[in-house]
Scaffold this active site. Structure first.
Site, PDB file in Angstrom:
ATOM      1  N   ASP A   1      -6.421   0.972   0.974  1.00 21.94           N
ATOM      2  CA  ASP A   1      -6.530   1.300   2.399  1.00 21.94           C
ATOM      3  C   ASP A   1      -7.902   0.866   2.911  1.00 21.94           C
ATOM      4  OD1 ASP A   1      -8.278   3.164   1.382  1.00 21.94           O
ATOM      5  OD2 ASP A   1      -7.383   4.874   2.418  1.00 21.94           O
TER       6      ASP A   1
ATOM      7  N   LYS B   1       0.832  -1.201   0.000  1.00 19.30           N
ATOM      8  CA  LYS B   1       0.000   0.000   0.000  1.00 19.30           C
ATOM      9  C   LYS B   1       0.863   1.247   0.000  1.00 19.30           C
ATOM     10  CE  LYS B   1      -1.674   2.027   3.593  1.00 19.30           C
ATOM     11  NZ  LYS B   1      -2.371   2.400   4.836  1.00 19.30           N
TER      12      LYS B   1
END
Length: 362
Positions: free
Chosen positions: A248, A230
């Site tokens: 997320d 991420k």
């Protein structure tokens, strides 16, 4: 006279021979009678045998009749077992259906792709100024800020990093920092000890392994302490212009509500959603989805009545559908509040966005 005596003797001999042969003639009928008697006995015996055979035959049939049910019962038991096994196998396979569910309302793959891309286009019109909501001036500041954003808001990070970067502007500076001093600066972000260890560790790795420069490759970025896929895609997409999907908590929540995927693992979500869009759309798509999740499609109380993509959303109705009540749930610039960046892009300010206040203000 001699002839007469001789003739008498011959006549007597003839009579004697006739008399001796007679019994032989009489024995033939007796033999016939005995043969007839034997035949009769045989005839009498043969019906007895036939009768015995007839009597025994029903006995065999009867035994066959008794044995027959046993033969029929054996197959009868097998079918009773087979369905149970088959049912057990089906029950074992059934949960696998949850891994790859059908799109809503029997939606085909093509229809899903079209709907997903249309949602992205609609969100691009709603948020034309969408951008990463972390303040940064270079890749080093972005990777540090992204690591610090775990378990807190971007606003809190933006209010904290100015003091950090003022004191430690380069990886070399932060790598040589005293941990206790860094901890004191990072305290407002939460989990400050673990975050201090991560940012000092990644600064040392950048200094020792990459000459003080943030690498522009995914395989290198994920080797840095505290950096996962991420964080790596945030850096690649926004500091290097290389497409990536940022999965997320907001992104995960919305793509599942929209039935783009039923996956729960971030890496699998990234792969499933990435397959719906061209690679060039990935970075902006991430911004659009995250912005919508923060402003309208909230976790606990989505503002369905104020949602611009409500007709395309399978989860419409999970939140407030009344327009007036939904408008009161809007956050950030949609609700008239400041955004999360202290120094937002000019396009955001031109669109009416307000910069966030610095730490301790108001």
């Amino acid at each position: 006279m001699k002839k007469t005596a001789a003739s008498k003797k011959s006549a007597a001999a003839d009579r004697a021979s006739t008399t001796e042969e007679a019994p032989a003639t009489e024995e033939a009928p007796a033999a016939r009678k005995s043969a007839a008697a034997k035949k009769a006995a045989t005839a009498e015996k043969s019906p007895a045998k036939k009768a015995a055979t007839v009597k025994k035959a029903p006995a065999k049939k009867a035994s066959a009749k008794k044995a027959a049910p046993l033969k029929r019962q054996a197959p009868a038991k097998k079918p009773a077992v087979v369905p149970k096994k088959a049912a057990a196998a089906v029950k074992g396979v059934a949960p696998a259906k949850t891994v790859a569910p059908k799109p809503p309302r029997g939606e085909s793959r093509t229809a899903l792709v079209r709907r997903a891309r249309r949602i992205n286009r609609e969100l691009a019109e709603v948020y034309p100024y969408a951008h990463p909501e972390l303040d940064f001036e270079n890749p080093f500041q972005l990777v540090v800020a992204t690591v610090l954003s775990a378990q807190t808001t971007d606003l809190r990070v933006n209010q904290t990093t100015p003091a950090l970067f003022a004191k430690y502007p380069t990886p070399e500076d932060l790598a040589a920092a005293v941990p206790e001093e860094v901890e004191e600066i990072l305290r407002p972000t939460g989990f400050f000890r673990a975050k201090t260890k991560s940012v000092i560790g990644l600064s040392k790795a950048l200094t020792e392994d990459f000459g003080g420069e943030v690498p522009g490759r995914l395989e290198d970025l994920v080797k840095l302490p505290g950096v996962g896929r991420k964080t790596a895609f945030v850096v690649l997409g926004n500091a290097f212009g290389r497409p990536g999907i940022t999965v997320d908590t907001h992104f995960q929540r919305l793509v599942r509500r929209w039935r783009w995927t039923e996956e729960t693992d971030p890496d699998k979500i990234e792969a499933a959603v990435g397959a719906l869009f061209p690679k060039s759309d990935w970075t902006d798509l991430s911004h659009h989805v995250i912005w919508h999740g923060r402003r309208i499609c909230h976790a606990r109380k989505p503002a369905c009545g104020a949602c611009p993509i409500a007709p395309l959303c399978p989860a419409y109705g999970e939140g407030e559908t009344d327009p007036e009540k939904a408008n009161k749930l809007l956050k950030y610039e949609k609700g008239g509040f400041p955004g999360q960046r202290l120094k937002p892009p000019q396009a955001y300010l031109d669109a009416g966005g307000k910069p966030a206040p610095p730490l301790g203000a108001g």
